[in-house]
Design a protein around this motif. Structure first.
Motif, PDB file in Angstrom:
ATOM      1  N   GLU A 158      87.255  -5.028  62.438  1.00  7.03           N
ATOM      2  CA  GLU A 158      88.608  -5.087  63.008  1.00  7.03           C
ATOM      3  C   GLU A 158      89.308  -3.758  62.725  1.00  7.03           C
ATOM      4  OE1 GLU A 158      92.722  -7.723  62.683  1.00  7.03           O
ATOM      5  OE2 GLU A 158      90.903  -8.372  61.635  1.00  7.03           O
ATOM      6  N   TYR A 159      89.921  -3.220  63.772  1.00  7.35           N
ATOM      7  CA  TYR A 159      90.417  -1.852  63.690  1.00  7.35           C
ATOM      8  C   TYR A 159      91.862  -1.791  63.208  1.00  7.35           C
ATOM      9  CZ  TYR A 159      91.451   2.962  65.008  1.00  7.35           C
ATOM     10  OH  TYR A 159      91.819   4.280  64.975  1.00  7.35           O
ATOM     11  N   TYR A 160      92.110  -0.881  62.268  1.00  4.34           N
ATOM     12  CA  TYR A 160      93.450  -0.595  61.751  1.00  4.34           C
ATOM     13  C   TYR A 160      93.676   0.910  61.873  1.00  4.34           C
ATOM     14  CZ  TYR A 160      93.404  -5.280  59.703  1.00  4.34           C
ATOM     15  OH  TYR A 160      93.344  -6.647  59.515  1.00  4.34           O
ATOM     16  N   PRO A 161      94.536   1.337  62.809  1.00  2.09           N
ATOM     17  CA  PRO A 161      94.664   2.775  63.093  1.00  2.09           C
ATOM     18  C   PRO A 161      95.005   3.632  61.881  1.00  2.09           C
ATOM     19  CG  PRO A 161      95.749   1.486  64.799  1.00  2.09           C
ATOM     20  CD  PRO A 161      95.359   0.523  63.726  1.00  2.09           C
ATOM     21  N   GLU A 162      95.932   3.181  61.027  1.00  2.00           N
ATOM     22  CA  GLU A 162      96.310   4.025  59.895  1.00  2.00           C
ATOM     23  C   GLU A 162      95.209   4.088  58.854  1.00  2.00           C
ATOM     24  OE1 GLU A 162     100.193   4.965  57.096  1.00  2.00           O
ATOM     25  OE2 GLU A 162     100.088   3.061  58.174  1.00  2.00           O
ATOM     26  N   VAL A 163      94.493   2.992  58.657  1.00  2.00           N
ATOM     27  CA  VAL A 163      93.385   2.975  57.689  1.00  2.00           C
ATOM     28  C   VAL A 163      92.268   3.906  58.137  1.00  2.00           C
ATOM     29  CG1 VAL A 163      91.744   1.494  56.455  1.00  2.00           C
ATOM     30  CG2 VAL A 163      93.972   0.594  57.127  1.00  2.00           C
ATOM     31  N   ASP A 164      92.157   4.090  59.446  1.00  7.01           N
ATOM     32  CA  ASP A 164      91.131   4.979  60.001  1.00  7.01           C
ATOM     33  C   ASP A 164      91.261   6.408  59.467  1.00  7.01           C
ATOM     34  OD1 ASP A 164      88.985   5.695  61.646  1.00  7.01           O
ATOM     35  OD2 ASP A 164      90.272   6.118  63.352  1.00  7.01           O
ATOM     36  N   ASN A 165      92.450   6.761  58.982  1.00  5.67           N
ATOM     37  CA  ASN A 165      92.629   8.093  58.393  1.00  5.67           C
ATOM     38  C   ASN A 165      91.912   8.246  57.056  1.00  5.67           C
ATOM     39  OD1 ASN A 165      94.386   9.010  60.456  1.00  5.67           O
ATOM     40  ND2 ASN A 165      96.114   7.980  59.485  1.00  5.67           N
ATOM     41  N   TYR A 166      91.597   7.113  56.400  1.00  6.38           N
ATOM     42  CA  TYR A 166      91.112   7.172  55.020  1.00  6.38           C
ATOM     43  C   TYR A 166      89.690   6.640  54.837  1.00  6.38           C
ATOM     44  CZ  TYR A 166      96.042   8.035  54.620  1.00  6.38           C
ATOM     45  OH  TYR A 166      97.284   8.571  54.801  1.00  6.38           O
ATOM     46  N   ILE A 167      89.240   5.762  55.727  1.00  7.00           N
ATOM     47  CA  ILE A 167      87.823   5.386  55.695  1.00  7.00           C
ATOM     48  C   ILE A 167      87.103   6.370  56.596  1.00  7.00           C
ATOM     49  CG2 ILE A 167      86.105   3.620  56.186  1.00  7.00           C
ATOM     50  CD1 ILE A 167      88.059   1.537  55.386  1.00  7.00           C
ATOM     51  N   ASN A 168      86.406   7.309  55.985  1.00  9.76           N
ATOM     52  CA  ASN A 168      85.866   8.462  56.698  1.00  9.76           C
ATOM     53  C   ASN A 168      84.358   8.412  56.916  1.00  9.76           C
ATOM     54  OD1 ASN A 168      88.061   9.836  54.462  1.00  9.76           O
ATOM     55  ND2 ASN A 168      88.526   9.950  56.620  1.00  9.76           N
ATOM     56  N   MET A 169      83.669   7.467  56.232  1.00 11.20           N
ATOM     57  CA  MET A 169      82.204   7.458  56.315  1.00 11.20           C
ATOM     58  C   MET A 169      81.686   6.022  56.362  1.00 11.20           C
ATOM     59  SD  MET A 169      81.205  10.501  53.624  1.00 11.20           S
ATOM     60  CE  MET A 169      81.772   9.602  52.189  1.00 11.20           C
ATOM     61  N   ILE A 170      80.431   5.882  56.763  1.00 13.64           N
ATOM     62  CA  ILE A 170      79.769   4.587  56.805  1.00 13.64           C
ATOM     63  C   ILE A 170      78.288   4.784  56.515  1.00 13.64           C
ATOM     64  CG2 ILE A 170      79.407   4.755  59.313  1.00 13.64           C
ATOM     65  CD1 ILE A 170      79.679   1.719  59.479  1.00 13.64           C
ATOM     66  N   GLU A 171      77.728   3.886  55.726  1.00 17.94           N
ATOM     67  CA  GLU A 171      76.293   3.973  55.435  1.00 17.94           C
ATOM     68  C   GLU A 171      75.473   3.464  56.616  1.00 17.94           C
ATOM     69  OE1 GLU A 171      75.799   3.669  50.615  1.00 17.94           O
ATOM     70  OE2 GLU A 171      75.802   1.798  51.743  1.00 17.94           O
ATOM     71  N   ASN A 190      75.384  -1.567  63.445  1.00 19.90           N
ATOM     72  CA  ASN A 190      76.782  -1.771  63.085  1.00 19.90           C
ATOM     73  C   ASN A 190      77.558  -0.454  63.009  1.00 19.90           C
ATOM     74  OD1 ASN A 190      76.925  -4.584  63.027  1.00 19.90           O
ATOM     75  ND2 ASN A 190      76.056  -4.668  60.987  1.00 19.90           N
ATOM     76  N   TYR A 191      76.851   0.633  62.753  1.00 21.04           N
ATOM     77  CA  TYR A 191      77.462   1.961  62.854  1.00 21.04           C
ATOM     78  C   TYR A 191      77.994   2.168  64.266  1.00 21.04           C
ATOM     79  CZ  TYR A 191      77.268   7.173  63.116  1.00 21.04           C
ATOM     80  OH  TYR A 191      77.526   8.515  63.303  1.00 21.04           O
ATOM     81  N   ILE A 192      77.177   1.826  65.254  1.00 18.80           N
ATOM     82  CA  ILE A 192      77.590   1.977  66.652  1.00 18.80           C
ATOM     83  C   ILE A 192      78.750   1.035  66.974  1.00 18.80           C
ATOM     84  CG2 ILE A 192      76.827   1.743  69.052  1.00 18.80           C
ATOM     85  CD1 ILE A 192      74.000   2.482  68.051  1.00 18.80           C
ATOM     86  N   ILE A 193      78.692  -0.196  66.454  1.00 16.62           N
ATOM     87  CA  ILE A 193      79.784  -1.146  66.695  1.00 16.62           C
ATOM     88  C   ILE A 193      81.083  -0.626  66.102  1.00 16.62           C
ATOM     89  CG2 ILE A 193      80.649  -3.436  66.069  1.00 16.62           C
ATOM     90  CD1 ILE A 193      77.760  -4.450  66.348  1.00 16.62           C
ATOM     91  N   ALA A 194      81.008  -0.084  64.870  1.00 16.56           N
ATOM     92  CA  ALA A 194      82.218   0.460  64.235  1.00 16.56           C
ATOM     93  C   ALA A 194      82.814   1.575  65.081  1.00 16.56           C
ATOM     94  CB  ALA A 194      81.880   0.967  62.829  1.00 16.56           C
ATOM     95  N   LEU A 195      81.957   2.441  65.618  1.00 21.74           N
ATOM     96  CA  LEU A 195      82.447   3.530  66.473  1.00 21.74           C
ATOM     97  C   LEU A 195      83.101   2.976  67.731  1.00 21.74           C
ATOM     98  CD1 LEU A 195      79.451   6.040  66.215  1.00 21.74           C
ATOM     99  CD2 LEU A 195      81.628   6.132  64.976  1.00 21.74           C
ATOM    100  N   LYS A 196      82.492   1.988  68.344  1.00 23.32           N
ATOM    101  CA  LYS A 196      83.048   1.411  69.566  1.00 23.32           C
ATOM    102  C   LYS A 196      84.369   0.706  69.305  1.00 23.32           C
ATOM    103  CE  LYS A 196      78.779   0.742  72.216  1.00 23.32           C
ATOM    104  NZ  LYS A 196      77.900  -0.239  72.906  1.00 23.32           N
ATOM    105  N   LYS A 197      84.535   0.166  68.094  1.00 30.65           N
ATOM    106  CA  LYS A 197      85.789  -0.517  67.754  1.00 30.65           C
ATOM    107  C   LYS A 197      86.916   0.473  67.451  1.00 30.65           C
ATOM    108  CE  LYS A 197      84.598  -4.953  67.820  1.00 30.65           C
ATOM    109  NZ  LYS A 197      84.640  -5.841  66.651  1.00 30.65           N
ATOM    110  N   GLY A 198      86.591   1.779  67.360  1.00 33.11           N
ATOM    111  CA  GLY A 198      87.623   2.782  67.166  1.00 33.11           C
ATOM    112  C   GLY A 198      87.555   3.553  65.868  1.00 33.11           C
ATOM    113  N   TRP A 199      86.700   3.156  64.931  1.00 32.80           N
ATOM    114  CA  TRP A 199      86.639   3.824  63.639  1.00 32.80           C
ATOM    115  C   TRP A 199      86.026   5.213  63.774  1.00 32.80           C
ATOM    116  CZ3 TRP A 199      89.240   1.874  59.671  1.00 32.80           C
ATOM    117  CH2 TRP A 199      89.520   0.503  59.656  1.00 32.80           C
TER     118      TRP A 199
END
Length: 575
Positions: A158-171, A190-199
């Motif tokens: 689930e996407y949170y625009p302001e949090v996107d500034n601080y979660i910068n990486m994904i395994e 799930n990396y691809i899903i995270a990108l599609k969700k806006g992260w």
């Protein structure tokens, strides 16, 4: 002499071809590990992990990220995180960076935090929303860990625009077992899903060591391109997503376009048709590329059997308004490497990431609901236009505050066709363009009851038959057709509006309910508004409806008030 000159020419050409960034330094390390400060190797400290990674594994950096809820117990009378930070400072050298971190762990997922001023845990910030608020307040660098169903996928990213500034990486990979197969296909998906969700997250691989093999568990690494070989340089590289996850401990990878490079966002005025993606790859161990895959939101482009020193420019179509591109390389030895993306996005702050999903009916007014986001810290306007088969069907202007997420409640009209073409424009930019199959309208049997908001949205019939999807009748009909209606209720929802109290009605009402002859006006009962209705009691309290299996009994006509529509549709299964 001729051979020497040819060899020299080959070296010069090679240097000209393989143009890795000359102003950046490539470092290899591990952003995820544990010690006995939580559930790691018994008896060990972060200092042991730092020394092992530096002196035995020859890493350029390692982050110790012990589970934060263990920090509630002191280490020799002192806060564990403060001790960890001191140890990190002591073990950092000119050539090696020791990073202090912690892992917030909950059922929704695990998140690493690097070099924060303080720690928090799942016992303090119990929900992911509370933890996200903490991240925003602390303004620290963080990472989504091992995003698989076993550990959690952050409420489906689930996407949170302001949090996107601080979660910068994904395994995209995780594990310290000797078998060097850490890039997990579920994590990668799930990396691809995270990108599609806006992260906006860069790719990493963490060894997640729980025994004393920090960096030596296998060859898996996180590579980061930095401006300077220091802890601050590495953290800056994390923040700017200049990373790639690799199962090959020394492979070099870089991607760029004419506009930006790996980890960057290019904000355009109008959607470009295509980009020129430059890929640079070099393996000192001469391992060739089995498959090079280029990923965009809607496509994958594959190229096979490529050299161990490889540079190429690929012309890649931009297939989404919010677009990204990244590279995955699979070597012949089975190792994989995954780059961070490059993003292409509009200059304005409004985003629509997911295609709206809805069941829609032909020749009907249909609800089309979807979320839009303001990714800016200032107010942004969203002028929304939705076209159905190239006809304007919805037009609205919204204003979103800083980092706001807002639901758009659109009602669109479809034609008498089997499918519809939907186009959603926001601020004159085409965000979604797709076809949707249309179903036939729901058939509702309704007899001697004012249909209210049902009219025009459903096929209304005065006949009681098996062809209808739901039935609505007044209670007076029960005197003549009781058996027939009870039989139909075994197959569909039946709504009964009380217009009189009779024996047949009383027989289908559960014992704990009581229908009185008293009439009341302009009341809201159990989320339903009635202009007038009979008073229905349950344990002495007024009720707005009675449910007995598939039969829903209403004390008055709930269809007159349009405000009742969403709840009535759920009650009668009118989707």
């Amino acid at each position: 002499m001729k051979k020497f000159l040819l060899f020299l020419l080959f070296i010069v050409i090679s240097l000209l071809i393989f143009s890795f960034p000359s102003d950046l330094i490539l470092l290899f390390g591990n952003p995820h590990s544990h010690t006995a400060f939580s559930d790691g190797e018994p008896g060990t400290t972060p200092s042991d992990a730092y020394k092992h990674a530096r002196d035995l594994a020859n890493l350029d950096f390692i982050a110790v990220t012990d589970h934060a809820y263990y920090f509630e117990a002191d280490y020799k009378g002192r806060d564990k995180f403060e001790v960890m930070k001191e140890m990190a400072k002591q073990e950092t050298t000119e050539k090696f960076s020791a990073i202090a971190g912690f892992e917030w762990t909950a059922g929704v997922g695990h998140i690493n935090v690097f070099e924060a001023s303080k720690w928090t845990s799942r016992n303090v910030k119990t929900t992911i929303e509370e933890f996200y608020d903490w991240l925003i307040n602390e303004k620290v660098i963080a990472q989504f860990n091992h995003p698989i169903s076993m550990f959690g996928t952050f409420k489906d990213f689930e996407y949170y625009p302001e949090v996107d500034n601080y979660i910068n990486m994904i395994e995209v990979g995780n594990g310290s077992w000797s078998k060097n197969d850490t890039i997990n296909e579920e994590m990668f998906s799930n990396y691809i899903i995270a990108l599609k969700k806006g992260w906006h997250v860069g790719a990493t691989v963490g060894q997640d060591n729980h025994i004393a093999n920090w960096g030596t568990g296998n060859d898996s690494r996180t590579a980061v391109w930095v401006k300077e070989k220091s802890k601050n340089g590495i953290l800056e590289g994390f923040k700017n997503k200049k990373t790639y996850g690799t199962e090959d401990k020394n492979v070099k990878l870089w991607i760029e376009t004419d506009h930006v490079s790996m980890g960057d966002i290019y904000y355009y005025d109008s959607v470009p048709e295509k980009i020129q993606l430059k890929v640079y790859y070099n393996d000192p161990d001469n391992e060739k590329i089995k498959t090079l895959s280029i990923y965009t939101p809607n496509n994958v482009y594959k190229y096979n059997n490529l050299n161990n020193n490889y540079e190429h420019v690929f012309e890649i179509p931009v297939d989404s308004t919010y677009s990204f591109v990244f590279v995955r390389i699979d070597q012949y030895d089975g190792n994989s490497i995954v780059s961070s993306p490059i993003w292409y996005e509009p200059k304005d702050g409004i985003r629509l990431f997911e295609k709206p999903k809805a069941k829609m009916y032909s020749n009907s007014e249909n609800n089309l609901n979807f979320y839009i986001y303001n990714i800016y810290d200032t107010n942004s306007k969203a002028n929304i236009k939705i076209y159905v088969d190239d006809e304007l069907s919805f037009n609205d202007a919204l204003e979103l505050s800083s980092y706001e997420k807002k639901m758009v409640n659109a009602i669109i009209k479809t034609h008498n066709t089997k499918s519809a073409n939907i186009k959603i424009y926001i601020n004159n930019i085409l965000w979604k363009h797709y076809d949707i199959n249309l179903e036939e309208k729901i058939k509702v049997g309704i007899i001697n009851v004012n249909p209210g908001f049902l009219k025009g949205k459903y096929i209304l019939s005065n006949d009681i038959s098996k062809e209808i999807n739901a039935l609505i009748i007044p209670s007076s009909i029960l005197r003549e057709k009781y058996e027939e209606i009870i039989e139909l209720s075994k197959k569909m929802k039946v709504g009964i509006v009380i217009d009189e109290i009779n024996d047949q009605l009383i027989s289908i009402i559960p014992n704990k309910f009581e229908i009185t002859k008293e009439e009341i006006n302009n009341v809201e009962l159990n989320k339903l508004y009635y202009n007038k209705c009979y008073k229905v009691l349950y344990k002495g309290k007024e009720r707005g409806f009675i449910i007995n299996k598939n039969v829903i009994i209403f004390p008055g006509n709930p269809f007159v008030s349009k405000n009742n529509e969403p709840f009535i549709r759920r009650l009668l299964n009118l989707k």
